[in-house]
Design a protein around this motif. Structure first.
Motif, PDB file in Angstrom:
ATOM      1  N   ILE A  99      -1.463   2.653  -0.140  1.00 26.08           N
ATOM      2  CA  ILE A  99      -0.596   4.178   0.315  1.00 26.08           C
ATOM      3  C   ILE A  99      -2.032   4.778  -0.388  1.00 26.08           C
ATOM      4  O   ILE A  99      -1.803   5.843   0.437  1.00 26.08           O
ATOM      5  CB  ILE A  99       0.430   4.363  -0.720  1.00 26.08           C
ATOM      6  CG1 ILE A  99       2.132   3.173  -0.298  1.00 26.08           C
ATOM      7  CG2 ILE A  99       0.817   5.678  -0.834  1.00 26.08           C
ATOM      8  CD1 ILE A  99       3.183   3.348  -1.319  1.00 26.08           C
ATOM      9  N   LEU A 100      -2.443   4.151  -1.197  1.00 27.50           N
ATOM     10  CA  LEU A 100      -3.962   5.349  -1.757  1.00 27.50           C
ATOM     11  C   LEU A 100      -4.650   5.607  -0.589  1.00 27.50           C
ATOM     12  O   LEU A 100      -5.363   6.620  -0.397  1.00 27.50           O
ATOM     13  CB  LEU A 100      -4.382   4.109  -3.157  1.00 27.50           C
ATOM     14  CG  LEU A 100      -3.621   5.012  -4.328  1.00 27.50           C
ATOM     15  CD1 LEU A 100      -3.915   4.218  -5.209  1.00 27.50           C
ATOM     16  CD2 LEU A 100      -3.491   6.534  -4.738  1.00 27.50           C
ATOM     17  N   LEU A 101      -4.715   4.613   0.031  1.00 24.74           N
ATOM     18  CA  LEU A 101      -5.832   4.080   1.264  1.00 24.74           C
ATOM     19  C   LEU A 101      -5.409   5.444   2.356  1.00 24.74           C
ATOM     20  O   LEU A 101      -6.624   5.699   2.746  1.00 24.74           O
ATOM     21  CB  LEU A 101      -6.208   3.187   1.765  1.00 24.74           C
ATOM     22  CG  LEU A 101      -7.329   2.147   0.441  1.00 24.74           C
ATOM     23  CD1 LEU A 101      -7.233   0.880   0.766  1.00 24.74           C
ATOM     24  CD2 LEU A 101      -8.830   2.957   0.253  1.00 24.74           C
ATOM     25  N   SER A 102      -4.128   4.952   2.536  1.00 26.45           N
ATOM     26  CA  SER A 102      -3.727   5.409   3.953  1.00 26.45           C
ATOM     27  C   SER A 102      -3.551   7.124   4.483  1.00 26.45           C
ATOM     28  O   SER A 102      -3.496   7.993   4.498  1.00 26.45           O
ATOM     29  CB  SER A 102      -2.389   5.204   4.225  1.00 26.45           C
ATOM     30  OG  SER A 102      -1.927   3.995   4.071  1.00 26.45           O
ATOM     31  N   MET A 103      -3.643   7.477   2.292  1.00 26.40           N
ATOM     32  CA  MET A 103      -3.011   9.083   2.385  1.00 26.40           C
ATOM     33  C   MET A 103      -4.970  10.146   2.427  1.00 26.40           C
ATOM     34  O   MET A 103      -5.861   9.684   2.430  1.00 26.40           O
ATOM     35  CB  MET A 103      -2.859   9.205   0.344  1.00 26.40           C
ATOM     36  CG  MET A 103      -1.694   9.471   0.175  1.00 26.40           C
ATOM     37  SD  MET A 103      -1.252   8.860  -1.347  1.00 26.40           S
ATOM     38  CE  MET A 103      -1.983  10.396  -2.160  1.00 26.40           C
ATOM     39  N   LEU A 121       2.975  -6.584   8.985  1.00 19.75           N
ATOM     40  CA  LEU A 121       2.623  -5.525  10.022  1.00 19.75           C
ATOM     41  C   LEU A 121       3.991  -4.731  10.173  1.00 19.75           C
ATOM     42  O   LEU A 121       4.442  -3.583  10.732  1.00 19.75           O
ATOM     43  CB  LEU A 121       3.064  -5.924  11.780  1.00 19.75           C
ATOM     44  CG  LEU A 121       2.752  -5.111  12.571  1.00 19.75           C
ATOM     45  CD1 LEU A 121       2.035  -3.187  13.034  1.00 19.75           C
ATOM     46  CD2 LEU A 121       2.928  -5.415  13.969  1.00 19.75           C
ATOM     47  N   GLN A 122       5.250  -5.529   9.036  1.00 22.30           N
ATOM     48  CA  GLN A 122       6.727  -5.079   9.017  1.00 22.30           C
ATOM     49  C   GLN A 122       6.363  -4.150   7.657  1.00 22.30           C
ATOM     50  O   GLN A 122       7.513  -3.869   6.731  1.00 22.30           O
ATOM     51  CB  GLN A 122       8.400  -6.128   8.794  1.00 22.30           C
ATOM     52  CG  GLN A 122       7.428  -6.665   9.858  1.00 22.30           C
ATOM     53  CD  GLN A 122       8.535  -7.069  10.670  1.00 22.30           C
ATOM     54  OE1 GLN A 122       9.586  -7.420  11.545  1.00 22.30           O
ATOM     55  NE2 GLN A 122       9.118  -8.619   9.298  1.00 22.30           N
ATOM     56  N   ALA A 123       5.203  -4.028   7.228  1.00 23.52           N
ATOM     57  CA  ALA A 123       5.213  -3.065   5.545  1.00 23.52           C
ATOM     58  C   ALA A 123       6.239  -2.146   5.563  1.00 23.52           C
ATOM     59  O   ALA A 123       6.011  -0.805   6.591  1.00 23.52           O
ATOM     60  CB  ALA A 123       3.972  -2.903   5.428  1.00 23.52           C
ATOM     61  N   PRO A 124       7.075  -1.776   4.376  1.00 26.18           N
ATOM     62  CA  PRO A 124       7.817  -0.493   4.319  1.00 26.18           C
ATOM     63  C   PRO A 124       6.928   1.232   5.187  1.00 26.18           C
ATOM     64  O   PRO A 124       7.618   1.637   5.474  1.00 26.18           O
ATOM     65  CB  PRO A 124       8.388  -0.638   3.484  1.00 26.18           C
ATOM     66  CG  PRO A 124       8.464  -1.634   3.090  1.00 26.18           C
ATOM     67  CD  PRO A 124       7.489  -2.645   3.920  1.00 26.18           C
ATOM     68  N   GLU A 125       6.023   1.159   4.474  1.00 26.18           N
ATOM     69  CA  GLU A 125       5.132   1.927   4.098  1.00 26.18           C
ATOM     70  C   GLU A 125       4.248   2.268   5.857  1.00 26.18           C
ATOM     71  O   GLU A 125       4.439   3.375   5.973  1.00 26.18           O
ATOM     72  CB  GLU A 125       3.817   2.171   3.121  1.00 26.18           C
ATOM     73  CG  GLU A 125       2.473   1.368   3.382  1.00 26.18           C
ATOM     74  CD  GLU A 125       2.996  -0.104   2.881  1.00 26.18           C
ATOM     75  OE1 GLU A 125       1.836  -0.725   3.537  1.00 26.18           O
ATOM     76  OE2 GLU A 125       3.943  -0.743   2.662  1.00 26.18           O
ATOM     77  N   SER A 145       5.791   2.770   8.733  1.00 21.87           N
ATOM     78  CA  SER A 145       5.952   4.394   9.797  1.00 21.87           C
ATOM     79  C   SER A 145       5.846   5.384   9.336  1.00 21.87           C
ATOM     80  O   SER A 145       5.471   6.150  10.074  1.00 21.87           O
ATOM     81  CB  SER A 145       7.869   3.678   9.658  1.00 21.87           C
ATOM     82  OG  SER A 145       8.538   3.212   8.450  1.00 21.87           O
ATOM     83  N   SER A 146       5.695   5.267   7.505  1.00 21.11           N
ATOM     84  CA  SER A 146       5.085   6.511   6.898  1.00 21.11           C
ATOM     85  C   SER A 146       3.819   7.197   7.241  1.00 21.11           C
ATOM     86  O   SER A 146       3.270   8.551   7.584  1.00 21.11           O
ATOM     87  CB  SER A 146       5.628   6.469   5.673  1.00 21.11           C
ATOM     88  OG  SER A 146       6.868   6.846   4.799  1.00 21.11           O
ATOM     89  N   TRP A 148      -2.138   4.248   8.762  1.00 20.14           N
ATOM     90  CA  TRP A 148      -2.042   3.354   7.827  1.00 20.14           C
ATOM     91  C   TRP A 148      -3.338   2.323   7.994  1.00 20.14           C
ATOM     92  O   TRP A 148      -3.681   1.812   8.437  1.00 20.14           O
ATOM     93  CB  TRP A 148      -1.253   2.597   8.966  1.00 20.14           C
ATOM     94  CG  TRP A 148      -0.309   0.716   7.373  1.00 20.14           C
ATOM     95  CD1 TRP A 148       0.151   1.897   6.368  1.00 20.14           C
ATOM     96  CD2 TRP A 148      -0.375   0.330   7.677  1.00 20.14           C
ATOM     97  NE1 TRP A 148       0.900   0.322   5.909  1.00 20.14           N
ATOM     98  CE2 TRP A 148       0.025  -0.591   6.855  1.00 20.14           C
ATOM     99  CE3 TRP A 148       0.090  -0.993   8.801  1.00 20.14           C
ATOM    100  CZ2 TRP A 148       0.624  -2.074   6.885  1.00 20.14           C
ATOM    101  CZ3 TRP A 148      -0.269  -2.122   8.713  1.00 20.14           C
ATOM    102  CH2 TRP A 148       0.518  -2.630   8.293  1.00 20.14           C
ATOM    103  N   ALA A 149      -3.962   2.735   6.127  1.00 22.83           N
ATOM    104  CA  ALA A 149      -5.192   1.862   5.989  1.00 22.83           C
ATOM    105  C   ALA A 149      -5.031   0.672   6.533  1.00 22.83           C
ATOM    106  O   ALA A 149      -6.638   0.164   7.270  1.00 22.83           O
ATOM    107  CB  ALA A 149      -5.324   2.153   4.579  1.00 22.83           C
TER     108      ALA A 149
END
Length: 291
Positions: free
Chosen positions: A247-251, A193-197, A199-200, A205-206
């Motif tokens: 990140i790819l799945l979240s885009m 849950l504290q993954a840096p990405e 918040s973006s 978030w996938a």
């Protein structure tokens, strides 16, 4: 749908955390994550153990898809080959060989890899139709852990991104304690849950993956859960390989702007994890022993 108390402290005092939609569905159904007063975040209300199977039927569900023409699946398989060897080396730093139980085995790729390396492997998954038994040979598979009668028979038990899917956590740990040998090791990997990405991408978030992911751990809450069931954490590791995949799945789009943004987020996330350690990785692995 069912509501639950916090699996860590047992409390039912929660506040809304974030509202989500199923990333694989086109309908408008929403799911609410809540935050307990102890800080743990989980899905409530949630599909019960019978209802949840409907949410695993999408062909796009990445851990179980076998579509070779799916570009994201090709990326997943490339990373997976590296990850198998990485997992193997983490385990063999404790045991060179032995008997292993993989809980939430998916298609059984990890079980197959460990069997190829000479391990005696049993895999458990509710979706046993996902296992190709012709491919995986003599590897034993079970639907429920209660089917395994020999107590203390496993040197290693693994949960690779499966803990967050399991409804009855107390039952799970009962069987883990029953089946793991006195000096055996338990490996648990979960999204962080504290993954840096995170918040973006906010609610896109996938790794939120509602409603399949029922719980959202960080290092502290995962250690608290293990302590509750009499396990002590020996080591923690960052799963760097999960960062680009998440990140790819979240885009949402793959135009130049979103691709450049994704690259920058990856660079930022990588260096945050490198500097701050496993507590700030996309996914975290802990290795435990019985207390």
């Amino acid at each position: 749908m069912e509501k639950i108390n916090c699996i860590i402290c047992g409390n039912n005092k929660t506040v809304p955390f974030i509202k989500l939609r199923d990333r694989l569905s086109q309908n408008q159904e929403t799911f609410q994550l809540v935050k307990c007063e102890c800080g743990f975040v989980f899905l409530s209300a949630r599909p019960d153990s019978d209802e949840i199977s409907a949410y695993y039927q999408y062909s796009e569900y990445d851990p179980h898809t076998s579509a070779t023409n799916n570009s994201w699946n090709k990326i997943y398989q490339l990373v997976q080959r590296f990850t198998m060897q990485w997992k193997y080396h983490k385990i063999t730093s404790f045991y060179q060989s032995g008997k292993l139980l993989d809980i939430g085995a998916g298609q059984g790729e990890f079980a197959e890899y460990m069997a190829f390396r000479g391990w005696d492997v049993v895999c458990q998954d509710r979706l046993t139709d996902k296992l190709n038994m012709n491919t995986y040979g003599d590897i034993k598979s079970v639907v429920d852990l209660i089917e395994i009668e020999d107590e203390g028979c496993f040197d290693v038990i693994t949960l690779w991104h499966s803990l967050e899917h399991i409804h009855d956590i107390s039952k799970l740990y009962f069987h883990i304690n029953r089946l793991l040998s006195t000096d055996g090791i338990l490996l648990i990997a979960v999204p962080n849950l504290q993954a840096p990405e995170r918040s973006s991408y906010s609610n896109k978030w996938a790794a939120f993956d509602a409603p399949r992911h029922l719980y959202h751990f960080h290092a502290g809450s995962l250690m608290s859960l293990c302590n509750k069931y009499k396990f002590r954490v020996l080591r923690k590791f960052s799963l760097f390989q999960d960062t680009p995949y998440n990140i790819l799945l979240s885009m949402l789009k793959f135009n130049p702007v979103h691709i450049i943004k994704g690259i920058l987020i990856f660079i930022y996330s990588f260096f945050i994890t490198l500097l701050r350690g496993p507590d700030y990785s996309s996914s975290i692995l802990i290795i435990c022993r019985k207390s």
